[in-house]
Design an enzyme around this catalytic site. Structure first.
Site, PDB file in Angstrom:
ATOM      1  N   SER A 186      -0.502  -9.759  -4.537  1.00 16.47           N
ATOM      2  CA  SER A 186      -0.352  -8.454  -5.183  1.00 16.47           C
ATOM      3  C   SER A 186       0.969  -8.381  -5.948  1.00 16.47           C
ATOM      4  O   SER A 186       1.024  -7.905  -7.083  1.00 16.47           O
ATOM      5  CB  SER A 186      -0.423  -7.359  -4.110  1.00 16.47           C
ATOM      6  OG  SER A 186      -0.362  -6.094  -4.704  1.00 16.47           O
TER       7      SER A 186
ATOM      8  N   ARG B 135      -4.748  -2.127  -8.423  1.00 17.14           N
ATOM      9  CA  ARG B 135      -5.348  -3.356  -8.956  1.00 17.14           C
ATOM     10  C   ARG B 135      -6.740  -3.514  -8.361  1.00 17.14           C
ATOM     11  O   ARG B 135      -7.725  -3.088  -8.947  1.00 17.14           O
ATOM     12  CB  ARG B 135      -4.440  -4.556  -8.659  1.00 17.14           C
ATOM     13  CG  ARG B 135      -4.788  -5.812  -9.437  1.00 17.14           C
ATOM     14  CD  ARG B 135      -3.882  -6.966  -9.042  1.00 17.14           C
ATOM     15  NE  ARG B 135      -3.991  -7.288  -7.629  1.00 17.14           N
ATOM     16  CZ  ARG B 135      -4.814  -8.199  -7.115  1.00 17.14           C
ATOM     17  NH1 ARG B 135      -5.591  -8.897  -7.911  1.00 17.14           N
ATOM     18  NH2 ARG B 135      -4.864  -8.425  -5.806  1.00 17.14           N
TER      19      ARG B 135
ATOM     20  N   HIS C  74      12.129   1.158   0.320  1.00 16.61           N
ATOM     21  CA  HIS C  74      11.753  -0.211   0.690  1.00 16.61           C
ATOM     22  C   HIS C  74      12.899  -0.869   1.473  1.00 16.61           C
ATOM     23  O   HIS C  74      12.844  -2.063   1.755  1.00 16.61           O
ATOM     24  CB  HIS C  74      11.541  -1.079  -0.559  1.00 16.61           C
ATOM     25  CG  HIS C  74      10.274  -0.829  -1.328  1.00 16.61           C
ATOM     26  ND1 HIS C  74       9.045  -0.649  -0.743  1.00 16.61           N
ATOM     27  CD2 HIS C  74      10.042  -0.786  -2.677  1.00 16.61           C
ATOM     28  CE1 HIS C  74       8.129  -0.507  -1.693  1.00 16.61           C
ATOM     29  NE2 HIS C  74       8.699  -0.575  -2.865  1.00 16.61           N
TER      30      HIS C  74
ATOM     31  N   GLY D 265       0.813  -1.212   0.000  1.00 25.22           N
ATOM     32  CA  GLY D 265       0.000   0.000   0.000  1.00 25.22           C
ATOM     33  C   GLY D 265       0.849   1.267   0.000  1.00 25.22           C
ATOM     34  O   GLY D 265       0.407   2.335   0.425  1.00 25.22           O
ATOM     35  N   THR D 266       2.061   1.147  -0.530  1.00 29.65           N
ATOM     36  CA  THR D 266       2.997   2.278  -0.603  1.00 29.65           C
ATOM     37  C   THR D 266       2.368   3.477  -1.311  1.00 29.65           C
ATOM     38  O   THR D 266       2.471   4.619  -0.840  1.00 29.65           O
ATOM     39  CB  THR D 266       4.253   1.855  -1.408  1.00 29.65           C
ATOM     40  OG1 THR D 266       4.631   0.546  -1.010  1.00 29.65           O
ATOM     41  CG2 THR D 266       5.384   2.833  -1.211  1.00 29.65           C
ATOM     42  N   THR D 267       1.715   3.209  -2.433  1.00 28.48           N
ATOM     43  CA  THR D 267       1.140   4.282  -3.242  1.00 28.48           C
ATOM     44  C   THR D 267       0.115   5.065  -2.425  1.00 28.48           C
ATOM     45  O   THR D 267       0.069   6.302  -2.453  1.00 28.48           O
ATOM     46  CB  THR D 267       0.446   3.670  -4.491  1.00 28.48           C
ATOM     47  OG1 THR D 267       1.291   2.660  -5.036  1.00 28.48           O
ATOM     48  CG2 THR D 267       0.139   4.716  -5.531  1.00 28.48           C
TER      49      THR D 267
ATOM     50  N   GLY E 100      -7.174  -3.380  -4.490  1.00 24.98           N
ATOM     51  CA  GLY E 100      -7.178  -2.596  -3.254  1.00 24.98           C
ATOM     52  C   GLY E 100      -8.089  -3.156  -2.178  1.00 24.98           C
ATOM     53  O   GLY E 100      -8.773  -2.411  -1.478  1.00 24.98           O
TER      54      GLY E 100
HETATM   55  P1  A3P Z   1      -3.712  -5.177  -4.763  1.00 23.21           P
HETATM   56  O1  A3P Z   1      -2.751  -5.727  -5.746  1.00 23.21           O
HETATM   57  O2  A3P Z   1      -4.078  -6.172  -3.701  1.00 23.21           O
HETATM   58  O3  A3P Z   1      -4.922  -4.571  -5.377  1.00 23.21           O
HETATM   59  P2  A3P Z   1       2.118  -0.669  -3.448  1.00 23.21           P
HETATM   60  O4  A3P Z   1       1.551   0.696  -3.559  1.00 23.21           O
HETATM   61  O5  A3P Z   1       2.933  -0.885  -2.209  1.00 23.21           O
HETATM   62  O6  A3P Z   1       2.804  -1.088  -4.691  1.00 23.21           O
HETATM   63  O7  A3P Z   1       0.883  -1.649  -3.216  1.00 23.21           O
HETATM   64  C1  A3P Z   1      -0.064  -1.840  -4.216  1.00 23.21           C
HETATM   65  C2  A3P Z   1      -1.331  -2.388  -3.592  1.00 23.21           C
HETATM   66  O8  A3P Z   1      -2.035  -1.308  -2.952  1.00 23.21           O
HETATM   67  C3  A3P Z   1      -2.262  -2.934  -4.645  1.00 23.21           C
HETATM   68  O9  A3P Z   1      -2.985  -3.982  -3.981  1.00 23.21           O
HETATM   69  C4  A3P Z   1      -3.126  -1.733  -4.950  1.00 23.21           C
HETATM   70  O10 A3P Z   1      -4.350  -2.035  -5.562  1.00 23.21           O
HETATM   71  C5  A3P Z   1      -3.321  -1.145  -3.555  1.00 23.21           C
HETATM   72  N1  A3P Z   1      -3.654   0.285  -3.577  1.00 23.21           N
HETATM   73  C6  A3P Z   1      -3.125   1.252  -4.359  1.00 23.21           C
HETATM   74  N2  A3P Z   1      -3.671   2.439  -4.107  1.00 23.21           N
HETATM   75  C7  A3P Z   1      -4.592   2.231  -3.111  1.00 23.21           C
HETATM   76  C8  A3P Z   1      -5.497   3.087  -2.428  1.00 23.21           C
HETATM   77  N3  A3P Z   1      -5.578   4.385  -2.700  1.00 23.21           N
HETATM   78  N4  A3P Z   1      -6.277   2.535  -1.477  1.00 23.21           N
HETATM   79  C9  A3P Z   1      -6.209   1.208  -1.192  1.00 23.21           C
HETATM   80  N5  A3P Z   1      -5.369   0.354  -1.825  1.00 23.21           N
HETATM   81  C10 A3P Z   1      -4.561   0.862  -2.768  1.00 23.21           C
END
Ligand code: A3P
Length: 322
Positions: free
Chosen positions: A164, A288, A134, A69-71, A290
């Site tokens: 994920s 993807r 990371h 959930g980095t983003t 979320g």
């Molecule tokens: P999923 O693949 O389970 O959907 P990161 O940002 O660390 O790369 O993680 C990506 C994961 O966070 C993905 O999970 C993505 O869909 C989810 N994600 C991205 N933005 C989000 C948001 N605003 N709220 C909740 N989940 C989010």
């Protein structure tokens, strides 16, 4: 300019030549440095960041395991920190820029995607500076551990993290490389061979630091963010030293920030649907589903038992449950 694997510095190549190497599932190769697996390309950024990054006492560093959930955390913290600067949410930078551009990764962006000069220019970063990484705790630059900068750590249930990551790696792989099989990727993940893995060692490093020094390291999980985002956002605001005032809360600012950073809002923006990062990754690869618990749709009973057993052995003994 995007640094290619064959453009690594001599110093970096020498370090890599002495490390264990495995075939990766996104990058062609992973090497194990200070106990954790990195793509050989990113090693240059890891080494440069460790050697050169000078933390300021006021810095805020977002630390995450990949796909936790980095983003989302980047978007939330950026909006939180800049809430006075960008009061008009209709023209907010998050509407036109990826959270990964607004909050760059130290070892993957600032110290990696560089032309001749390997050292980033930090003059344009206003204080308090907001960065992400990371890196596992053992590999953090010394000044980050010694300064009073704040670290916000985010992780996620390893079963969802794995699913994920598996999707993400297949999205990023070149078409001619085919897709990674779920079984092969799972076997590697369980052996700890994944980006910044072993997952459990990454989590444990920060969990222990959080127990020792909760003023410096905040420990968050994706699941708690999903369950009560308003509560976590308020705690995050207090942790970074800018709690919401009664007036801000009464004006609905907490909800405004959550809406701005919500999966639905961010994933439907033009920039996140069709934009690309400098590294060539498509912004949409970061959005993807979320949801919590998507692993139920992918993992077999056997896989679930295997991963649960590892978590029990490696993390539950330290009081950390998923
Ligand atoms: P999923 O693949 O389970 O959907 P990161 O940002 O660390 O790369 O993680 C990506 C994961 O966070 C993905 O999970 C993505 O869909 C989810 N994600 C991205 N933005 C989000 C948001 N605003 N709220 C909740 N989940 C989010």
């Amino acid at each position: 300019k995007y640094l290619q694997e064959n453009e690594l510095s001599q110093e970096c190549k020498e370090v890599i030549s002495s490390l264990p190497v495995e075939q990766g599932w996104v990058a062609s190769h992973l090497c194990q440095y200070q106990g954790f697996w990195h793509s050989t390309r990113q090693m240059q950024g890891v080494l440069a960041c460790q050697k050169h990054f000078q933390a300021h006492d006021t810095d805020i560093i977002l630390v995450t395991t990949p796909k936790s959930g980095t983003t989302w955390l980047k978007a939330l913290t950026f909006a939180l920190l800049n809430r006075n600067k960008y009061q008009d949410l209709q023209t907010h930078p998050l509407l036109t820029s990826s959270p990964h551009v607004l909050v760059p990764f130290l070892e993957l962006d600032l110290y990696l995607d560089k032309e001749e000069n390997p050292l980033p220019d930090f003059t344009s970063f206003p204080s308090p500076r907001l960065f992400s990484t990371h890196l596992p705790y053992v590999s953090l630059p010394k000044s980050m551990k010694e300064s009073t900068c704040k670290l916000v750590y985010l992780c996620r249930d390893p079963k969802d993290t794995f699913v994920s990551l598996w999707h993400f790696t297949n999205r990023l792989r070149l078409k001619n490389m085919g897709t990674n099989s779920l079984e092969d990727s799972f076997e590697k993940f369980c052996r700890g061979v994944s980006l910044y893995g072993p997952f459990w060692d990454h989590v444990l490093g920060y969990w222990k630091q959080n127990l020792e020094n909760p003023e410096k390291i905040m420990f968050l999980r994706y699941e708690e963010l999903k369950a009560d985002p308003a509560l976590v956002l308020k705690e995050l605001a207090s942790f970074i030293g800018s709690p919401f005032s009664k007036e801000e809360e009464a004006n609905g600012l907490v909800d405004d920030i959550l809406k701005l950073c919500s999966f639905d809002n961010l994933s439907n923006l033009e920039v996140n649907k069709n934009g690309k990062l400098l590294s060539g990754e498509e912004n949409r690869a970061f959005f993807r589903r979320g949801e919590v618990g998507d692993w139920k749709n992918y993992l077999t009973l056997e896989m679930i038992e295997q991963l649960n057993a590892i978590v029990k052995e490696k993390l539950e003994v330290h009081g950390l449950k998923f």
